[in-house]
Design a protein around this motif. Structure first.
Motif, PDB file in Angstrom:
ATOM      1  N   UNK A  63      15.094   7.896  -9.578  1.00 55.73           N
ATOM      2  CA  UNK A  63      14.381   8.426 -10.740  1.00 55.73           C
ATOM      3  C   UNK A  63      13.249   7.516 -11.201  1.00 55.73           C
ATOM      4  N   UNK A  64      13.174   6.338 -10.630  1.00 57.13           N
ATOM      5  CA  UNK A  64      12.099   5.418 -10.988  1.00 57.13           C
ATOM      6  C   UNK A  64      11.034   5.318  -9.900  1.00 57.13           C
ATOM      7  N   UNK A  65      11.267   5.987  -8.777  1.00 63.40           N
ATOM      8  CA  UNK A  65      10.313   5.890  -7.682  1.00 63.40           C
ATOM      9  C   UNK A  65      10.455   4.578  -6.944  1.00 63.40           C
ATOM     10  N   UNK A  66       9.399   4.191  -6.255  1.00 65.43           N
ATOM     11  CA  UNK A  66       9.477   2.965  -5.474  1.00 65.43           C
ATOM     12  C   UNK A  66      10.322   3.155  -4.231  1.00 65.43           C
ATOM     13  N   UNK A  67      10.938   2.069  -3.798  1.00 72.26           N
ATOM     14  CA  UNK A  67      11.726   2.084  -2.570  1.00 72.26           C
ATOM     15  C   UNK A  67      13.200   2.303  -2.883  1.00 72.26           C
ATOM     16  N   UNK A  68      13.818   3.220  -2.157  1.00 70.55           N
ATOM     17  CA  UNK A  68      15.230   3.549  -2.341  1.00 70.55           C
ATOM     18  C   UNK A  68      15.911   3.553  -0.980  1.00 70.55           C
ATOM     19  N   UNK A  69      17.070   2.921  -0.921  1.00 72.01           N
ATOM     20  CA  UNK A  69      17.857   2.873   0.302  1.00 72.01           C
ATOM     21  C   UNK A  69      19.203   3.540   0.053  1.00 72.01           C
ATOM     22  N   UNK A  70      19.552   4.507   0.891  1.00 73.59           N
ATOM     23  CA  UNK A  70      20.820   5.223   0.785  1.00 73.59           C
ATOM     24  C   UNK A  70      21.680   4.890   2.000  1.00 73.59           C
TER      25      UNK A  70
ATOM     26  N   UNK B 193       0.818  -1.217   0.000  1.00 77.90           N
ATOM     27  CA  UNK B 193       0.000   0.000   0.000  1.00 77.90           C
ATOM     28  C   UNK B 193       0.847   1.261   0.000  1.00 77.90           C
ATOM     29  N   UNK B 194       2.058   1.216   0.614  1.00 76.73           N
ATOM     30  CA  UNK B 194       2.919   2.399   0.636  1.00 76.73           C
ATOM     31  C   UNK B 194       3.341   2.797  -0.778  1.00 76.73           C
ATOM     32  N   UNK B 195       3.360   1.837  -1.687  1.00 75.69           N
ATOM     33  CA  UNK B 195       3.743   2.123  -3.071  1.00 75.69           C
ATOM     34  C   UNK B 195       2.570   2.582  -3.916  1.00 75.69           C
ATOM     35  N   UNK B 196       1.349   2.418  -3.397  1.00 76.60           N
ATOM     36  CA  UNK B 196       0.166   2.615  -4.237  1.00 76.60           C
ATOM     37  C   UNK B 196      -0.792   3.683  -3.734  1.00 76.60           C
ATOM     38  N   UNK B 197      -0.482   4.334  -2.599  1.00 72.32           N
ATOM     39  CA  UNK B 197      -1.483   5.258  -2.060  1.00 72.32           C
ATOM     40  C   UNK B 197      -1.269   6.710  -2.473  1.00 72.32           C
ATOM     41  N   UNK B 198      -0.369   6.952  -3.429  1.00 73.50           N
ATOM     42  CA  UNK B 198      -0.302   8.263  -4.065  1.00 73.50           C
ATOM     43  C   UNK B 198       0.486   9.334  -3.342  1.00 73.50           C
ATOM     44  N   UNK B 199       1.164   8.983  -2.249  1.00 71.32           N
ATOM     45  CA  UNK B 199       2.029   9.926  -1.546  1.00 71.32           C
ATOM     46  C   UNK B 199       3.356   9.238  -1.247  1.00 71.32           C
ATOM     47  N   UNK B 200       4.341  10.007  -0.804  1.00 68.41           N
ATOM     48  CA  UNK B 200       5.650   9.448  -0.508  1.00 68.41           C
ATOM     49  C   UNK B 200       5.902   9.372   0.991  1.00 68.41           C
ATOM     50  N   UNK B 201       6.883   8.549   1.347  1.00 73.77           N
ATOM     51  CA  UNK B 201       7.276   8.394   2.744  1.00 73.77           C
ATOM     52  C   UNK B 201       8.796   8.341   2.828  1.00 73.77           C
ATOM     53  N   UNK B 202       9.333   8.761   3.962  1.00 70.60           N
ATOM     54  CA  UNK B 202      10.768   8.570   4.158  1.00 70.60           C
ATOM     55  C   UNK B 202      11.096   8.379   5.629  1.00 70.60           C
ATOM     56  N   UNK B 203      12.220   7.689   5.840  1.00 68.24           N
ATOM     57  CA  UNK B 203      12.789   7.491   7.171  1.00 68.24           C
ATOM     58  C   UNK B 203      14.253   7.919   7.113  1.00 68.24           C
ATOM     59  N   UNK B 204      14.613   8.865   7.928  1.00 66.83           N
ATOM     60  CA  UNK B 204      16.012   9.254   8.084  1.00 66.83           C
ATOM     61  C   UNK B 204      16.333   9.101   9.568  1.00 66.83           C
TER      62      UNK B 204
END
Length: 353
Positions: free
Chosen positions: A201-208, A122-133
């Motif tokens: 640049x593709x969206x989805x989940x990114x880990x830095x 659902x985090x990928x499909x609900x139309x908003x973004x999220x982040x954890x730092x």
């Protein structure tokens, strides 16, 4: 007057302070004091990102879900809520949570309610973004400074009280001198920010992945109790100069070693603004943060403006906290956020294998 470094964290210096032992600061300031059993803290910036006012209610619902989970077992010892608009025009809501016990934070983060919600499709499909730092400095890796001695915000809220008036302030280099680690370590960065999963640049989940000695500053202002001339001085002279400097770091920080800069306003759970703000600045190193503070016109204007009116300020509450981190004590995760968000902007792609 005492040292900003508490007695149990003092050791023989191999690196000198910038001041002589008989230095007298121009006005009193204080630091937060913790009991000797404090070894490490956790600072978790948990964000929701949206584009367009039509999505703000959905973003607020996401923020409320994050805050509701704070009530679970092993939840944070303190948190606050903020909102800001970034350079790309996106709205960002952040719950900043602090833990005294990293083990409690790990248990909270891995609890089914928190983990399942974060990893849900659902985090990928609900139309908003999220982040954890999420960062976790050891007790010798952060410093604080307050112009007041009660009701500390930020990391001070999970400590045990205030020092007496301290010596290490009011001069360039005092921030570093307040770090216990500065007695023996220059806190030089090693490595680079690296994208280890996903593609911004593709969206989805990114880990830095972070690097050693990355620095973070939270610098705050509380004008809720000001009135009359003092309120006018803050809103008409100090704040516009401060905002100009923060906007410079937001828009041009890449050129001087500032990975991310957010000038945020406190809000309540319904999104209503509160008369408090702070800056969240991630830097490649403490050295680069110091260089900007000591020499860049945008900060010198802030510094000069404050000192020009400082004697007229009695109710304005100003403070900051600065931390550095080991690479293994940092987590930067993004879900459907734009590619300029947080650490993604300056991270390089890790080589395959």
């Amino acid at each position: 007057m005492e040292s900003a470094i508490p007695p149990h964290l003092r050791c023989p210096r191999t690196l000198s302070r910038r001041i002589a032992d008989d230095y007298q600061p121009p006005f009193p300031m204080w630091v937060a004091r913790a009991s000797e059993d404090l070894r490490q803290v956790v600072m978790a910036y948990l964000g929701v990102q949206f584009q367009g006012e039509e999505k703000r209610d959905r973003a607020l619902a996401g923020l409320r879900r994050i805050v509701a989970d704070f009530a679970l077992e092993d939840g944070p010892d303190h948190h606050d809520l903020t909102e800001h608009r970034d350079a790309q025009g996106y709205g960002n809501l952040i719950a900043l949570a602090y833990w005294r016990d990293p083990s409690a934070h790990r248990r909270w983060l891995s609890s089914p309610a928190v983990s399942d919600w974060w990893t849900s499709q659902d985090r990928l499909e609900d139309g908003i973004g999220y982040f954890r730092e999420i960062v976790a400095p050891c007790v010798d890796q952060f410093e604080t400074l307050y112009a007041f001695t009660n009701d500390f915000p930020g990391v001070g809220s999970i400590m045990n009280g205030a020092s007496d008036a301290i010596q290490e302030h009011g001069y360039w280099g005092s921030m570093r001198d307040r770090f216990p680690l500065s007695q023996t370590d220059r806190m030089q960065p090693k490595g680079r920010l690296r994208i280890v999963a996903g593609d911004p640049h593709e969206g989805g989940r990114v880990l830095v992945e972070g690097h050693d000695a990355l620095a973070l500053i939270r610098s705050g202002q509380d004008w809720a109790d000001t009135d009359g001339e003092e309120r006018h001085l803050y809103l008409e002279e100090i704040e516009p100069t401060l905002r100009s400097g923060m906007d410079f770091l937001r828009d041009h920080g890449h050129d001087i070693g500032c990975y991310s800069n957010r000038y945020v306003r406190y809000i309540d759970l319904d999104g209503n603004p509160i008369e408090k703000s702070y800056n969240i600045g991630h830097w490649r190193s403490l050295d680069l943060l110091e260089r900007w503070a000591e020499s860049h016109p945008t900060h010198l204007r802030i510094f000069v403006t404050f000192f020009r009116v400082a004697a007229k300020l009695s109710k304005l509450r100003l403070y900051h906290e600065v931390s550095v981190f080991d690479a293994g004590h940092q987590t930067y995760e993004y879900v459907n956020c734009h590619p300029q968000t947080g650490m993604m902007r300056d991270a390089v792609t890790a080589p395959a294998g």
